[in-house]
Design an enzyme around this catalytic site. Structure first.
Site, PDB file in Angstrom:
ATOM      1  N   ASP A 142     -23.801  12.808  26.574  1.00 44.63           N
ATOM      2  CA  ASP A 142     -24.392  13.818  25.682  1.00 44.63           C
ATOM      3  C   ASP A 142     -25.922  13.745  25.650  1.00 44.63           C
ATOM      4  OD1 ASP A 142     -21.863  14.720  25.098  1.00 44.63           O
ATOM      5  OD2 ASP A 142     -21.681  13.546  23.249  1.00 44.63           O
ATOM      6  N   GLN A 198     -12.100  11.864  24.419  1.00 45.12           N
ATOM      7  CA  GLN A 198     -11.298  12.816  23.637  1.00 45.12           C
ATOM      8  C   GLN A 198      -9.853  12.804  24.113  1.00 45.12           C
ATOM      9  OE1 GLN A 198     -13.441  16.505  24.032  1.00 45.12           O
ATOM     10  NE2 GLN A 198     -14.989  15.896  22.553  1.00 45.12           N
ATOM     11  N   GLY A 208     -15.113  20.600  20.296  1.00 40.96           N
ATOM     12  CA  GLY A 208     -14.142  20.096  21.262  1.00 40.96           C
ATOM     13  C   GLY A 208     -13.407  18.876  20.732  1.00 40.96           C
ATOM     14  N   ARG A 246     -13.274  25.993  27.181  1.00 42.88           N
ATOM     15  CA  ARG A 246     -13.279  24.586  27.623  1.00 42.88           C
ATOM     16  C   ARG A 246     -11.876  24.102  27.991  1.00 42.88           C
ATOM     17  NH1 ARG A 246     -16.996  21.222  23.702  1.00 42.88           N
ATOM     18  NH2 ARG A 246     -16.755  19.733  25.414  1.00 42.88           N
TER      19      ARG A 246
HETATM   20  C1  S3P Z   1     -16.634  12.798  22.414  1.00 40.74           C
HETATM   21  C2  S3P Z   1     -16.440  12.489  23.734  1.00 40.74           C
HETATM   22  C3  S3P Z   1     -17.222  13.092  24.826  1.00 40.74           C
HETATM   23  C4  S3P Z   1     -18.533  13.666  24.298  1.00 40.74           C
HETATM   24  C5  S3P Z   1     -18.302  14.520  23.085  1.00 40.74           C
HETATM   25  C6  S3P Z   1     -17.710  13.703  21.973  1.00 40.74           C
HETATM   26  C7  S3P Z   1     -15.762  12.186  21.408  1.00 40.74           C
HETATM   27  O1  S3P Z   1     -16.471  14.131  25.409  1.00 40.74           O
HETATM   28  O2  S3P Z   1     -19.166  14.417  25.311  1.00 40.74           O
HETATM   29  O3  S3P Z   1     -19.515  15.084  22.647  1.00 40.74           O
HETATM   30  O4  S3P Z   1     -16.084  12.231  20.212  1.00 40.74           O
HETATM   31  O5  S3P Z   1     -14.733  11.629  21.805  1.00 40.74           O
HETATM   32  P1  S3P Z   1     -15.314  13.844  26.505  1.00 40.74           P
HETATM   33  O6  S3P Z   1     -14.218  13.102  25.870  1.00 40.74           O
HETATM   34  O7  S3P Z   1     -14.892  15.214  26.969  1.00 40.74           O
HETATM   35  O8  S3P Z   1     -15.987  13.075  27.599  1.00 40.74           O
END
Ligand code: S3P
Length: 428
Positions: A300, A154, A83, A110
Site C-alpha cells: 500500500d 485478505q 476490499g 475488484r
Molecule cells: C489488507 C491487505 C492488502 C492491502 C489492503 C489491506 C488487509 O490487500 O493491500 O489495503 O487488511 O488484509 P491484499 O490482501 O489484497 O493483498
C-alpha cells in the site's frame, strides 16, 4: 524545504487492524473493548455490516465496545470502497449467515474469485461470480488444505475465519508472508490456530471454536504514517510519528527509506501488535530496487514511495507488484500517469514501474486520482515540493480523514521572498 523540521505527532488507527477488531469482536462471545479504532469510511462499512449481522456496537469515551452474538441474515450489505470489508466478510459469513455484498464502482471491479475458490471447496455457497454483488448463503463447511495463489492477507483471513466455523482442520500455506494481524488477534481471542511461523511464510491451521472477547489496542497506521515519512525524507528534515504499528509484516517502507539513504530510528513500545515511535531523518535520497518477498510488506506504500523515487537521484525499479493493478485503482497506471504529469520520467511495467528521479521535476500539474485515497494522498505530498494538485480529495476519507488538516499544519508558513538573503533580497 517546505515542511517544518522536527515535527512530532501521531496518526489515526491502523485500518487493517480496525476492520479485524470489529469483525472478530462481532464473532466473539462477550464484549470486546477496542481502543484506537480508526474512524474512517472503510472501517465504518465494517462497523455497519457487523451491526446488521446482529452485533452491538457502542462508544464509551475513546473506546468502542462490540458485543458479539449469533449472526443473523443481514440482507444487503454495502461494503462501499472497502476490499477488506468485502473479502473478510465473504469468509466470515460462509458458515454463519447470509447477506448480499455490494460495493461502489471501484470495489465492484475488484477480483473476488481468489476468495471464493478456496471457500467453495470448503462447501460455501454463493450466488454471483467474479465480482460484487455476491450473495452468500450460509452452509455447513468442512476444512481443507489450501495454498495461496496470490500473496493476500485478505484471502488468508477469509479462509481462516471460515475455518473457525468449519468441521475438521483448515490449513492455509502462503509462500510469501503477508500481514498477520488476523492471526495475532485470533490467538489473542483464544482460537486454536497453529502456525509454523507467525510473521514468516508458512502453514497455518485452524479448527472450529468460539472466540472469547478481548481488550484490543489498535496501533497508529504505518500506511498513513508513510506519507509523512516520505515528506520528511524528501524535505531533508526530521519527523517523528508516535505510537505507530511496526508489525514486521508491514514495515517494508522503513527498510526502503533506509536503502534510499534516510536515517530511520525505531523506539519500540511493545504490544501484541508491536508499536513504536519512529523517527525519519531525510538525507539526499537515491533510487533503489523493490521486489520479491518485500512487496507484501509495503504494497500500500508503493504510491508514496514512487513520490520519494521522483525526488531521488537515479532509477527506482518496482517489480513483483502486479497486485497494484487490482487495488482501489490500477495503481501502476495511476502512479505513472501522475508522475508524467509532473514531468517525471516514469514507465509502467506489467508488475510494477520504473521511476527515473533527480530529473527536472518542476511543472505544475493536476493529477488524476481515479478516486483512490492513496493516489490522492501521495500526490498531495508531492504538492509540498512543487505545484501539484489532485483531481479530488474526497476519497481520502476512506482511510485518513484528518490528512488534509495535517498537511496544512506541516507546511511552513509562506515566507516573503524579501526575507531570503541568499536570493539577493534583504530585509527592510
Ligand atoms: C489488507 C491487505 C492488502 C492491502 C489492503 C489491506 C488487509 O490487500 O493491500 O489495503 O487488511 O488484509 P491484499 O490482501 O489484497 O493483498
Amino acid at each position: 524545504m517546505t515542511i517544518h523540521a522536527g515535527l512530532r505527532f501521531s496518526v489515526p488507527g491502523d485500518k487493517s487492524v480496525s476492520h479485524r477488531a470489529l469483525l472478530l469482536g462481532a464473532m466473539a462471545e462477550g464484549t470486546t473493548r477496542i481502543r484506537g479504532l480508526l474512524d474512517a469510511e472503510d472501517v465504518g462499512r465494517t462497523e455497519a455490516a457487523v451491526a446488521q449481522l446482529g452485533a452491538r456496537v457502542e462508544r464509551n469515551g475513546g473506546e468502542v465496545l462490540v458485543t458479539g452474538g449469533p449472526w443473523r441474515d443481514a440482507g444487503r450489505v454495502d461494503c462501499g470502497n472497502s476490499g477488506t470489508t468485502a473479502r473478510l466478510l465473504l469468509g466470515a459469513l460462509a458458515p454463519r449467515a447470509g447477506a448480499t455484498l455490494v460495493g461502489d464502482a471501484s470495489l465492484s471491479r475488484r477480483p473476488m474469485r481468489r476468495v471464493l475458490g478456496p471457500l467453495t471447496a470448503m462447501g460455501a455457497r454463493y450466488e454471483g461470480g467474479a465480482t460484487l454483488p455476491i450473495a452468500v448463503v450460509s452452509a455447513p463447511l468442512r476444512g481443507g488444505d489450501f495454498r495461496a495463489e496470490v500473496a493476500s492477507a485478505q484471502v488468508k483471513s477469509a479462509v481462516l475465519l471460515a475455518g473457525l466455523g468449519a468441521e475438521g482442520e483448515t490449513s492455509w500455506t502462503e509462500p510469501t508472508a503477508t500481514r498477520d494481524h488476523t492471526e495475532r488477534m485470533l490467538v489473542g481471542m483464544g482460537a486454536p490456530l497453529r502456525s509454523e511461523s507467525v510473521g514468516g511464510p508458512g502453514r497455518l491451521t485452524i479448527r472450529r471454536a468460539t472466540l472469547a472477547a478481548a481488550d484490543l489496542v489498535v496501533p497508529g497506521d504505518i500506511s498513513s504514517a508513510a506519507f509523512w515519512f516520505v515528506a520528511a525524507a524528501v524535505a531533508g528534515v526530521s519527523l517523528t510519528i508516535e505510537g505507530v504499528g511496526v508489525n514486521p509484516t508491514r514495515t517494508g517502507v522503513l527498510d526502503v527509506l533506509r536503502r534510499m539513504g534516510a536515517d530511520v530510528q525505531i523506539e519500540p513500545l511493545g504490544g501484541i501488535e508491536p508499536v513504536a515511535n519512529v523517527t525519519v531523518v531525510g538525507r539526499g535520497l537515491r533510487g533503489v530496487e523493490i521486489g520479491g518477498v518485500e512487496v507484501p510488506t509495503l504494497i500500500d506504500e508503493l504510491p508514496i514511495l514512487a513520490i520519494a523515487a521522483a525526488f531521488a537521484e537515479g532509477e527506482t525499479v518496482v517489480r513483483d507488484a502486479a497486485e497494484l493493478r487490482v487495488k482501489e485503482s490500477d495503481r501502476v497506471a495511476a502512479v505513472v500517469a501522475g508522475l508524467r504529469a509532473m514531468g517525471v520520467d516514469a514507465d509502467a511495467r506489467a508488475d510494477g514501474f520504473v521511476v527515473r528521479g533527480g530529473c527536472d521535476v518542476g511543472s505544475a500539474a493536476i493529477v488524476e486520482t481515479y478516486g483512490d485515497h492513496r493516489i490522492a494522498m501521495a500526490f498531495s505530498i508531492a504538492g509540498l515540493f512543487q505545484p501539484v494538485s489532485v483531481s479530488e480529495t474526497a476519497s481520502i476519507g476512506t482511510s485518513y480523514p484528518e490528512f488534509l488538516a495535517r498537511l496544512a499544519a506541516c507546511r511552513e508558513p509562506t515566507v516573503s521572498p524579501r526575507w531570503w538573503p541568499h536570493r539577493g533580497y534583504t530585509a527592510g
